[in-house]
Design a protein around this motif. Structure first.
Motif, mmCIF file in Angstrom:
data_model
loop_
_atom_site.group_PDB
_atom_site.id
_atom_site.type_symbol
_atom_site.label_atom_id
_atom_site.label_comp_id
_atom_site.label_asym_id
_atom_site.label_seq_id
_atom_site.Cartn_x
_atom_site.Cartn_y
_atom_site.Cartn_z
ATOM 1 N N TYR A 102 0.814 -1.211 0.000
ATOM 2 C CA TYR A 102 0.000 0.000 0.000
ATOM 3 C C TYR A 102 0.853 1.269 0.000
ATOM 4 C CZ TYR A 102 -3.259 3.646 1.221
ATOM 5 O OH TYR A 102 -3.973 4.814 1.207
ATOM 6 N N ARG A 103 0.485 2.223 -0.849
ATOM 7 C CA ARG A 103 1.068 3.567 -0.807
ATOM 8 C C ARG A 103 -0.042 4.595 -0.993
ATOM 9 N NH1 ARG A 103 4.516 0.851 0.277
ATOM 10 N NH2 ARG A 103 6.711 0.796 -0.237
ATOM 11 N N LEU A 104 0.031 5.646 -0.165
ATOM 12 C CA LEU A 104 -0.803 6.824 -0.396
ATOM 13 C C LEU A 104 0.133 7.923 -0.879
ATOM 14 C CD1 LEU A 104 -3.379 8.563 -0.185
ATOM 15 C CD2 LEU A 104 -2.707 9.068 2.176
ATOM 16 N N THR A 105 -0.129 8.430 -2.084
ATOM 17 C CA THR A 105 0.790 9.399 -2.689
ATOM 18 C C THR A 105 0.105 10.759 -2.825
ATOM 19 O OG1 THR A 105 1.793 7.586 -3.902
ATOM 20 C CG2 THR A 105 2.290 9.811 -4.674
ATOM 21 N N LEU A 106 0.758 11.786 -2.325
ATOM 22 C CA LEU A 106 0.242 13.147 -2.455
ATOM 23 C C LEU A 106 0.906 13.804 -3.657
ATOM 24 C CD1 LEU A 106 0.313 14.355 1.277
ATOM 25 C CD2 LEU A 106 -1.371 12.943 0.093
ATOM 26 N N THR A 107 0.090 14.525 -4.444
ATOM 27 C CA THR A 107 0.637 15.229 -5.615
ATOM 28 C C THR A 107 -0.028 16.597 -5.718
ATOM 29 O OG1 THR A 107 -1.061 14.212 -6.997
ATOM 30 C CG2 THR A 107 1.096 13.132 -6.974
#
Ligand code: MTE
Ligand code: MO
Length: 296
Positions: free
Chosen positions: A31-36
């Protein structure tokens, strides 16, 4: 009380609404939560990063679907465990110019929430737990967003893998592309749970009961009208939290014959549930819930 919606909805009974034909399965280790987008210092998070935080909170919140019809059951209440959303956004330096957070799910679904609500609504969170269990797969395992007071399609992205800080002008998420409203606060709503529509029961006294909600504001008043009678205030369950629905009950003496029973609610900030019927499209149904019953 028989027939009355319980204050908390069990995970197995919780309504499910999504576009996923097969439920996305995410391995916790992957799992990864990526902010952009409009962040000063955007980063990504593993599940351990989120679970290991020392600011996890547990909050009781009623979630509601914009597709809920008058009298409908697309609403439920759970105790959610998660990371305070405002804190996480501020840590990454979300920029003041961002008006919309476009949330992306593992299966490509996009859900756009107002940045201001994400920052300012108390109890907005990235939820990891539901009623004392990890988020069930159907409800977004391992991470979903929740913002009290907004319909699910503009706040509650399940299987959340990305948050893009952007503007309402720049991006139309999935349902907005299909002409649903881009901004959709939950409308004041009340529902009769018992007696059920078209029920027949012995004449005499019996309770009329149901639930009412106006998340972030709370319910101040619920009134019931039988046939052409006066509106009579119902008794309300204690206000546990403004983000939670309230149960209500009124004992009614039913004379033999057919009756029409109507309910309406008023929020704590004075918004009355309108009589005028509106369809769920494009920003949520309105109207008083009315049931026809027969006292024998
Ligand atoms: N990824 C994803 N998240 C989603 C949706 C979806 O289709 N896909 N549906 C939204 C809608 S319309 C609602 S009302 C809520 C419902 O959440 P629940 O299924 O856990 O009750 O999830 C929201 N989050
Ligand atoms: Mo929804």
């Amino acid at each position: 009380m028989e027939g009355l919606t319980p204050l908390f909805t069990g995970n197995r009974d919780f309504y499910r609404v999504d576009t996923a034909i097969t439920v996305p399965q995410i391995r916790p280790a992957d799992y990864r939560l990526t902010l952009t987008g409009m962040f000063d210092t955007p980063r990504s998070y593993t599940l351990d990063d989120l679970l290991g935080r020392d600011d996890l909170v547990e909050r009781d919140i009623t979630l509601t679907c914009v597709s809920n019809e008058v009298g409908g059951r697309l609403a439920g209440t759970a105790r959610w465990l998660g990371v305070p959303l405002g804190a996480l956004l501020r840590e990454n330096g979300v920029r003041p110019g961002s008006t919309q957070l476009v949330c992306r799910s593992q299966d490509g679904m996009t859900i756009g929430a107002p940045t201001r609500s994400a920052l300012e609504v108390q109890d907005a969170m990235l939820a990891l737990g539901m009623n004392g269990e990890p988020l069930p797969v159907e409800h977004g395992f391992p991470v979903r967003m929740l913002i009290p007071g907004l319909y699910g399609y503009v706040s509650a992205c399940k299987w959340l893998t990305g948050i893009d800080a952007t503007t309402f002008e720049a991006v139309d998420p999935y349902w907005v592309e299909r002409d649903w409203a881009a901004r959709a606060p939950i409308k004041v709503f009340s529902r009769i749970d018992t007696p059920a529509p078209l029920r027949s029961f012995p004449a005499g006294r019996r309770p009329v009961a149901g639930v009412a909600w106006a998340q972030t504001r709370g319910i101040a008043r619920v009134e019931v009208r039988v046939d052409d009678g006066d509106w009579v205030p119902a008794e309300l369950s204690p206000q546990v939290d403004a983000d939670l629905w309230r149960q209500w009950v009124l004992p009614v003496d039913f004379a033999p014959g057919r009756h029409s029973v109507a309910v309406r609610a008023t929020s704590a900030d004075g918004e009355a549930q309108p009589e005028e019927r509106a369809a769920p499209f494009p920003s949520g149904a309105t109207g008083w819930h009315t049931v026809q019953v027969v006292a024998a």
